[in-house]
Write a protein that holds these residues in place. Structure first.
Motif, PDB file in Angstrom:
ATOM      1  N   ILE A 132     -13.187   5.515   4.605  1.00 57.43           N
ATOM      2  CA  ILE A 132     -11.798   5.216   4.961  1.00 57.43           C
ATOM      3  C   ILE A 132     -11.066   6.486   5.371  1.00 57.43           C
ATOM      4  O   ILE A 132     -10.398   6.530   6.415  1.00 57.43           O
ATOM      5  N   LEU A 133     -11.196   7.527   4.577  1.00 58.75           N
ATOM      6  CA  LEU A 133     -10.486   8.774   4.883  1.00 58.75           C
ATOM      7  C   LEU A 133     -11.025   9.432   6.147  1.00 58.75           C
ATOM      8  O   LEU A 133     -10.271  10.016   6.922  1.00 58.75           O
ATOM      9  N   TRP A 134     -12.328   9.339   6.373  1.00 58.40           N
ATOM     10  CA  TRP A 134     -12.908   9.891   7.594  1.00 58.40           C
ATOM     11  C   TRP A 134     -12.349   9.159   8.815  1.00 58.40           C
ATOM     12  O   TRP A 134     -11.921   9.781   9.781  1.00 58.40           O
ATOM     13  N   ARG A 135     -12.313   7.840   8.739  1.00 60.47           N
ATOM     14  CA  ARG A 135     -11.787   7.052   9.863  1.00 60.47           C
ATOM     15  C   ARG A 135     -10.309   7.322  10.106  1.00 60.47           C
ATOM     16  O   ARG A 135      -9.841   7.295  11.235  1.00 60.47           O
ATOM     17  N   ALA A 136      -9.562   7.564   9.018  1.00 60.85           N
ATOM     18  CA  ALA A 136      -8.123   7.825   9.139  1.00 60.85           C
ATOM     19  C   ALA A 136      -7.840   9.285   9.493  1.00 60.85           C
ATOM     20  O   ALA A 136      -6.688   9.652   9.719  1.00 60.85           O
ATOM     21  N   ARG A 137      -8.885  10.125   9.510  1.00 59.55           N
ATOM     22  CA  ARG A 137      -8.769  11.553   9.825  1.00 59.55           C
ATOM     23  C   ARG A 137      -7.895  12.308   8.819  1.00 59.55           C
ATOM     24  O   ARG A 137      -7.106  13.168   9.179  1.00 59.55           O
ATOM     25  N   PHE A 181       0.834  -1.201   0.000  1.00 60.61           N
ATOM     26  CA  PHE A 181       0.000   0.000   0.000  1.00 60.61           C
ATOM     27  C   PHE A 181       0.871   1.254   0.000  1.00 60.61           C
ATOM     28  O   PHE A 181       0.664   2.171  -0.791  1.00 60.61           O
ATOM     29  N   LEU A 182       1.861   1.276   0.885  1.00 65.19           N
ATOM     30  CA  LEU A 182       2.755   2.428   0.959  1.00 65.19           C
ATOM     31  C   LEU A 182       3.501   2.622  -0.364  1.00 65.19           C
ATOM     32  O   LEU A 182       3.643   3.752  -0.842  1.00 65.19           O
ATOM     33  N   GLU A 183       3.927   1.538  -0.964  1.00 69.08           N
ATOM     34  CA  GLU A 183       4.647   1.625  -2.236  1.00 69.08           C
ATOM     35  C   GLU A 183       3.734   2.098  -3.370  1.00 69.08           C
ATOM     36  O   GLU A 183       4.135   2.929  -4.193  1.00 69.08           O
ATOM     37  N   ARG A 234       0.880  11.819  -7.543  1.00 65.58           N
ATOM     38  CA  ARG A 234       0.391  13.197  -7.607  1.00 65.58           C
ATOM     39  C   ARG A 234      -1.115  13.194  -7.380  1.00 65.58           C
ATOM     40  O   ARG A 234      -1.767  12.186  -7.524  1.00 65.58           O
ATOM     41  N   GLY A 235      -1.643  14.342  -7.055  1.00 69.33           N
ATOM     42  CA  GLY A 235      -3.086  14.482  -6.898  1.00 69.33           C
ATOM     43  C   GLY A 235      -3.553  14.161  -5.489  1.00 69.33           C
ATOM     44  O   GLY A 235      -2.779  13.752  -4.619  1.00 69.33           O
ATOM     45  N   ALA A 236      -4.839  14.362  -5.295  1.00 68.08           N
ATOM     46  CA  ALA A 236      -5.464  14.176  -3.987  1.00 68.08           C
ATOM     47  C   ALA A 236      -5.504  12.700  -3.604  1.00 68.08           C
ATOM     48  O   ALA A 236      -5.618  11.819  -4.455  1.00 68.08           O
ATOM     49  N   ILE A 237      -5.457  12.450  -2.305  1.00 64.57           N
ATOM     50  CA  ILE A 237      -5.494  11.074  -1.814  1.00 64.57           C
ATOM     51  C   ILE A 237      -6.780  10.372  -2.222  1.00 64.57           C
ATOM     52  O   ILE A 237      -6.759   9.195  -2.571  1.00 64.57           O
ATOM     53  N   ARG A 267      -0.276   4.822   6.933  1.00 61.05           N
ATOM     54  CA  ARG A 267      -0.536   3.616   7.743  1.00 61.05           C
ATOM     55  C   ARG A 267      -1.942   3.671   8.351  1.00 61.05           C
ATOM     56  O   ARG A 267      -2.634   2.658   8.424  1.00 61.05           O
ATOM     57  N   ARG A 268      -2.365   4.865   8.788  1.00 62.18           N
ATOM     58  CA  ARG A 268      -3.730   5.023   9.320  1.00 62.18           C
ATOM     59  C   ARG A 268      -4.758   4.732   8.228  1.00 62.18           C
ATOM     60  O   ARG A 268      -5.785   4.090   8.486  1.00 62.18           O
ATOM     61  N   ILE A 269      -4.496   5.222   7.027  1.00 61.03           N
ATOM     62  CA  ILE A 269      -5.420   4.972   5.912  1.00 61.03           C
ATOM     63  C   ILE A 269      -5.493   3.478   5.626  1.00 61.03           C
ATOM     64  O   ILE A 269      -6.582   2.923   5.458  1.00 61.03           O
ATOM     65  N   HIS A 270      -4.350   2.809   5.591  1.00 59.55           N
ATOM     66  CA  HIS A 270      -4.348   1.366   5.318  1.00 59.55           C
ATOM     67  C   HIS A 270      -5.108   0.604   6.403  1.00 59.55           C
ATOM     68  O   HIS A 270      -5.884  -0.308   6.113  1.00 59.55           O
ATOM     69  N   ALA A 271      -4.908   0.971   7.659  1.00 59.38           N
ATOM     70  CA  ALA A 271      -5.616   0.307   8.759  1.00 59.38           C
ATOM     71  C   ALA A 271      -7.122   0.530   8.637  1.00 59.38           C
ATOM     72  O   ALA A 271      -7.917  -0.403   8.804  1.00 59.38           O
TER      73      ALA A 271
END
Length: 168
Positions: free
Chosen positions: A85-90, A53-55, A61-64, A106-110
């Motif tokens: 997902i993004l809400w939970r990862a803040r 995921f990190l790789e 580029r661009g928004a997450i 890592r928060r997003i992946h979790a």
């Protein structure tokens, strides 16, 4: 209902294809055609470990939110899943992907793992009131975490809902 194709075997309703948004449709394909169809897709979101995921997201580029919804990067994440997902990862959906720290990724992946697990169990993105997706269609949606008014705009061509207090 939005049933587009219903296959009946033995006189019972065995397979139903429901396509509310009229996106891709149905294709009959042999193995080679399936390989061509799937060739441009990234790995399935359910199978992506943290290191991969990190790789996959490093240097993008661009928004997450755009990166998460890009099926050539990670397959299987749609609009509602990405918002949840993004809400939970803040993490704010317009945050440039390359500006995110490893800790944020890592928060997003979790969060991705937890949201997908619950969604697979439910057979949909559950519209639970404790989830952002359970409040997003309220006339004046409030964040289930902090109670602030949520915002809505377009990101990656899709309606995006987020909490400006929780997702900075």
């Amino acid at each position: 209902m939005h049933d587009r194709i219903v296959l009946m075997l033995d006189g019972t309703r065995n397979l139903c294809y429901r396509d509310q948004r009229k996106l891709q449709g149905v294709q009959l394909a042999d193995g080679a055609a399936v390989d061509r169809i799937l060739d441009g897709l990234g790995p399935d979101a359910l199978d992506v470990n943290r290191e991969d995921f990190l790789e996959l997201l490093s240097g993008r580029r661009g928004a997450i939110k755009s990166a998460l919804m890009d099926q050539s990067v990670i397959a299987g994440l749609g609009n509602l899943l990405c918002d949840e997902i993004l809400w939970r990862a803040r993490v704010a959906p317009r945050t440039p992907t390359r500006n995110l720290s490893e800790k944020a990724l890592r928060r997003i992946h979790a969060a991705l793992g937890r949201v997908l697990e619950a969604s697979v169990r439910a057979g949909c993105v559950p519209p639970r009131r404790s989830w952002l997706t359970g409040r997003r269609d309220d006339s004046e949606p409030l964040c289930p975490r902090c109670g602030s008014s949520m915002r809505s705009s377009r990101v990656a061509g899709r309606r995006t809902v987020w909490c400006p207090q929780c997702q900075t």
